[in-house]
Design an enzyme around this catalytic site. Structure first.
Site, PDB file in Angstrom:
ATOM      1  CD  GLU A 112     -27.923 -11.693  33.531  1.00  8.30           C
ATOM      2  OE1 GLU A 112     -27.848 -10.676  32.809  1.00  8.30           O
ATOM      3  OE2 GLU A 112     -27.026 -12.550  33.609  1.00  8.30           O
ATOM      4  CG  HIS A 136     -31.606 -16.121  32.583  1.00  8.43           C
ATOM      5  ND1 HIS A 136     -31.049 -16.635  31.429  1.00  8.43           N
ATOM      6  CD2 HIS A 136     -30.609 -16.129  33.505  1.00  8.43           C
ATOM      7  CE1 HIS A 136     -29.782 -16.921  31.649  1.00  8.43           C
ATOM      8  NE2 HIS A 136     -29.491 -16.629  32.907  1.00  8.43           N
ATOM      9  CG  HIS A 138     -28.109 -21.250  33.967  1.00 10.15           C
ATOM     10  ND1 HIS A 138     -27.164 -21.008  34.948  1.00 10.15           N
ATOM     11  CD2 HIS A 138     -28.454 -20.030  33.480  1.00 10.15           C
ATOM     12  CE1 HIS A 138     -26.956 -19.702  35.053  1.00 10.15           C
ATOM     13  NE2 HIS A 138     -27.732 -19.081  34.180  1.00 10.15           N
ATOM     14  CD  GLU A 166     -47.301 -31.421  19.188  1.00  9.25           C
ATOM     15  OE1 GLU A 166     -48.003 -30.671  19.869  1.00  9.25           O
ATOM     16  OE2 GLU A 166     -47.690 -31.968  18.139  1.00  9.25           O
ATOM     17  CG  HIS A 207     -25.438 -17.682  30.521  1.00  9.66           C
ATOM     18  ND1 HIS A 207     -24.879 -16.524  31.008  1.00  9.66           N
ATOM     19  CD2 HIS A 207     -26.438 -17.972  31.391  1.00  9.66           C
ATOM     20  CE1 HIS A 207     -25.480 -16.145  32.116  1.00  9.66           C
ATOM     21  NE2 HIS A 207     -26.440 -17.023  32.365  1.00  9.66           N
TER      22      HIS A 207
HETATM   23  O1  2HA Z   1     -28.673 -14.941  38.418  1.00  9.73           O
HETATM   24  O2  2HA Z   1     -28.213 -16.763  35.960  1.00  9.73           O
HETATM   25  O3  2HA Z   1     -27.122 -14.929  34.425  1.00  9.73           O
HETATM   26  C1  2HA Z   1     -27.658 -15.756  37.987  1.00  9.73           C
HETATM   27  C2  2HA Z   1     -27.657 -15.848  36.517  1.00  9.73           C
HETATM   28  C3  2HA Z   1     -26.989 -14.783  35.782  1.00  9.73           C
HETATM   29 ZN    ZN Z   2     -27.748 -17.044  33.922  1.00  7.45          ZN
END
Ligand code: 2HA
Ligand code: ZN
Length: 271
Positions: A112, A136, A138, A166, A207
């Site tokens: 990414e 980033h 998940h 909040e 995602h």
């Molecule tokens: O690096 O999360 O979006 C793995 C991920 C790709």
């Molecule tokens: Zn990801």
């Protein structure tokens, strides 16, 4: 490079937190930090060849970034930072980058990278250089909402603001919702960077989430707050649904009480 280096200490702490939260299965998630060049006292003598970026980013020309590696596990960053992380240098024109430290087993930056660097370029410009960190991850409850509900930026932000009093104080800018696009693509990188012009968090349908802040603690705290609200929503639904919730006027009053201005393009559309 010593692990006592402040930015390594910070990313090690955040990686532990992300893993403990369960937001980074296997090689999920990626982290980047625009480094303060004053802090970089090391001589980099292991420079890779220059590689072209998919977009020219003159706004971050000459900058250095600490970036997690593609295929690497966030949970392994504390165990072996030099294999899991790298430092990349962007050339003065913002057209190319090279690795100057790390990825010691022959690794490369995250898949990414385009989204990270384009977002850094936008945030550096928008915040006069204040924002340096991007995460980033998940988080499961938030991702679940993107399957269970038909969402857009307004409806997702409203739900999160309502699910914990909040939230509107922590993220008055709201959360941008992006419909599914291919991970790692220039399309999702462009859309994410564009979204960061207005918000400091961007949700990717099915995602995960991207968050930015002046440091990793701030970016982590934003995701933590969003994920908590998503979890509360799921608990509320499992208890039979919402019997009551704060009105839009109450949300406005909470924000005003803390001197926050909710994003007008969101709050003004809520009734
Ligand atoms: O690096 O999360 O979006 C793995 C991920 C790709
Ligand atoms: Zn990801």
């Amino acid at each position: 490079m010593s692990e006592t280096n402040s930015f390594l200490k910070e990313i090690i702490k955040t990686s532990n937190d992300i893993w403990t939260k369960g937001w980074a299965e296997r090689n999920a998630g990626n982290i980047s930090v625009r480094l303060d060049t004053e802090e970089l006292h090391c001589n980099f003598n292991n420079k890779s060849p220059w590689q072209k970026l998919s977009r020219q980013l003159p706004g971050i020309g000459g900058d250095y970034f600490l970036v997690s590696g593609t295929g690497k596990y966030i949970r392994n960053i504390p165990v072996d930072p030099e294999a899991s992380l790298g430092i990349i240098e962007v050339d003065k024109s913002g057209e190319n980058y090279r690795t100057v430290w790390g990825y010691k087993d022959g690794g490369r930056p995250t898949s990414e990278l385009a989204a990270h660097l384009q977002a850094h370029s936008v945030r550096k410009n928008m915040t006069n250089g204040r924002d340096r960190a991007l995460i980033h991850t998940h988080p499961a409850n938030l991702i679940a909402l993107t399957y269970a509900l038909e969402l857009d930026t307004c409806s997702l932000t409203r739900l999160l603001w309502e699910m914990h009093a909040e939230c509107i104080v922590v993220f008055p800018e709201g959360v941008e919702f992006l419909p599914w696009m291919m991970a790692g693509s220039d399309q999702i990188a462009d859309a994410t960077a564009e979204a960061f012009r207005k918000r400091n968090m961007v949700v990717w349908q099915y995602h995960g989430i991207f968050a930015t802040g002046d440091d990793l603690d701030t970016a982590f705290g934003l995701i933590d707050t969003v994920e908590k609200a998503a979890e509360i929503h799921i608990k509320v639904m499992s208890l039979g649904g919402c019997k009551q919730k704060p009105s839009i006027d109450t949300l406005r009053a909470i924000a005003a009480n803390f001197g926050k201005v909710p994003a007008p393009d969101i709050i003004d559309r809520l009734v």
